[in-house]
Design a protein around this motif. Structure first.
Motif, PDB file in Angstrom:
ATOM      1  N   ARG A 165       0.477  29.729 127.473  1.00  0.00           N
ATOM      2  CA  ARG A 165       1.857  30.319 127.834  1.00  0.00           C
ATOM      3  C   ARG A 165       2.622  29.427 127.620  1.00  0.00           C
ATOM      4  O   ARG A 165       3.851  29.597 126.903  1.00  0.00           O
ATOM      5  CB  ARG A 165       1.665  30.857 129.234  1.00  0.00           C
ATOM      6  N   SER A 166       2.712  28.230 127.995  1.00  0.00           N
ATOM      7  CA  SER A 166       3.824  27.084 127.714  1.00  0.00           C
ATOM      8  C   SER A 166       4.118  26.919 126.409  1.00  0.00           C
ATOM      9  O   SER A 166       5.229  26.601 125.990  1.00  0.00           O
ATOM     10  CB  SER A 166       3.393  25.729 128.804  1.00  0.00           C
ATOM     11  N   LYS A 208      10.112  34.957 127.829  1.00  0.00           N
ATOM     12  CA  LYS A 208       8.958  34.827 128.559  1.00  0.00           C
ATOM     13  C   LYS A 208       8.400  36.207 128.900  1.00  0.00           C
ATOM     14  O   LYS A 208       7.216  36.224 128.667  1.00  0.00           O
ATOM     15  CB  LYS A 208       9.343  34.035 129.847  1.00  0.00           C
ATOM     16  N   VAL A 260       6.298  36.759 125.779  1.00  0.00           N
ATOM     17  CA  VAL A 260       5.054  36.087 125.365  1.00  0.00           C
ATOM     18  C   VAL A 260       4.042  36.499 126.606  1.00  0.00           C
ATOM     19  O   VAL A 260       2.917  36.531 126.236  1.00  0.00           O
ATOM     20  CB  VAL A 260       5.462  34.468 125.711  1.00  0.00           C
ATOM     21  N   ASP A 261       4.440  36.875 127.848  1.00  0.00           N
ATOM     22  CA  ASP A 261       3.779  37.517 128.691  1.00  0.00           C
ATOM     23  C   ASP A 261       2.882  38.721 128.313  1.00  0.00           C
ATOM     24  O   ASP A 261       1.924  39.120 128.506  1.00  0.00           O
ATOM     25  CB  ASP A 261       4.258  37.552 130.123  1.00  0.00           C
ATOM     26  N   MET A 275       0.331  37.945 125.770  1.00  0.00           N
ATOM     27  CA  MET A 275      -0.791  37.007 126.521  1.00  0.00           C
ATOM     28  C   MET A 275      -1.478  38.288 127.275  1.00  0.00           C
ATOM     29  O   MET A 275      -3.023  38.210 126.870  1.00  0.00           O
ATOM     30  CB  MET A 275      -0.395  36.231 127.627  1.00  0.00           C
ATOM     31  N   ASP A 301      -2.927  33.169 132.851  1.00  0.00           N
ATOM     32  CA  ASP A 301      -2.006  31.789 132.697  1.00  0.00           C
ATOM     33  C   ASP A 301      -2.721  30.555 132.807  1.00  0.00           C
ATOM     34  O   ASP A 301      -1.947  29.272 132.567  1.00  0.00           O
ATOM     35  CB  ASP A 301      -1.375  31.799 134.310  1.00  0.00           C
TER      36      ASP A 301
END
Length: 300
Positions: A250-251, A263, A266-267, A270, A277
């Motif tokens: 994630r980072s 973010k 991106v979440d 994911m 995470d």
């Protein structure tokens, strides 16, 4: 003497260098493969055919060059050291299908020497039904940028059969969830079938390197390559996703496109991919990383 296969033995090299008053240059990666059986194995593993155009980087004294000239249509051999370049031309003056180039194969870290690529393209155009192959006892310091960048050109090699540092060979062939799986593993395996032919101790080279080496065979696979719609972007992605190896995925994704993907975006990616995470890039398969790359590319 020219024409002899014995010009790669330790005694011959030491005598010849002493006559000229030179020494192997470590900063240029001049470690000569003096085990003639392994030299032959390197040649045989390249599986050269009469219609092949072969690129060799690091001519040295030309022992491998001579073997390849007897098997292939053309050999284009590149040597950065002026003295070695001249010595090889003298050793191989009886070979008519070798092009000698005195140059650095790298224009810079991310680009190959255009003059070398021009010579390869010209040879491919001259030989009917030709195939382009890389075969060489590579200087350690250029192996990664050379092989990586060749796969970015419009003439990716049919195969790359080379001696390299064993640590690098382990990274190229590494499986996910192992310590050696990296951006290079992803980049190579996404397009090629990679295997280690033989591991080699320092004693088979003169001067001896401080590390083990390996012969690797890398076979370009067009079917694998077709899975990548945008090769340039995938190259960037493969480096960025492993930039901080121990960071969570994630980072890395947030850092990769922070100006285009926030973010929450991106979440969402994911979650859609079934990641959490704690997911790290090194734990994902090549196929999964290819899918992730395309999902991100289409969101940009």
């Amino acid at each position: 003497m020219p024409g002899s296969s014995d010009n790669q033995t330790r005694s011959y090299l030491m005598k010849r260098f002493a006559e000229i008053g030179i020494h192997p240059r470590g900063k240029l990666g001049q470690n000569f493969l003096i085990d003639l059986n392994l030299l032959r194995l390197l040649h045989d593993s390249a599986q050269l055919e009469p219609n092949d155009v072969v690129l060799e980087v690091g001519t040295g004294m030309g022992s491998l060059t001579r073997l390849m000239s007897q098997s292939a249509a053309r050999v284009i051999t590149v040597e950065v050291d002026q003295i070695m370049h001249q010595l090889a031309k003298e050793e191989l003056q009886d070979c008519g299908n070798i092009t000698f180039i005195h140059a650095d194969i790298l224009r810079n870290k991310n680009r190959l020497n255009p003059d070398v690529l021009t010579a390869v393209r010209a040879a491919l155009a001259e030989v009917p039904d030709s195939r382009f192959k890389l075969a060489a006892n590579l200087p350690y310091n250029i192996a990664t940028p050379l092989m990586s960048n060749l796969l970015l050109t419009d003439i990716p090699p049919y195969s790359m059969t080379v001696t390299i540092q064993k640590e690098l060979a382990d990274r190229i062939t590494a499986k996910p969830s192992t310590k050696d799986f990296s951006s290079l593993s992803l980049w190579m395996q996404a397009q090629c079938r990679c295997r280690i032919v033989r591991n080699m101790p320092p004693s088979v080279f003169w001067p001896r390197p401080k590390v083990d080496s390996a012969i690797v065979q890398i076979l370009y696979d067009k079917r694998l390559r077709k899975r990548i719609p945008d090769l340039e972007y995938f190259h960037e992605f493969s480096r960025a996703v492993f930039f901080h190896r121990r960071k969570f995925l994630r980072s890395e994704l947030v850092s990769m496109h922070k100006d285009k993907l926030d973010k929450p975006a991106v979440d969402a990616i994911m979650s859609g991919m079934g990641f959490n995470d704690q997911t790290r890039a090194e734990a994902l398969s090549v196929e999964t990383l290819l899918k992730l790359c395309e999902v991100i590319r289409l969101r940009l």
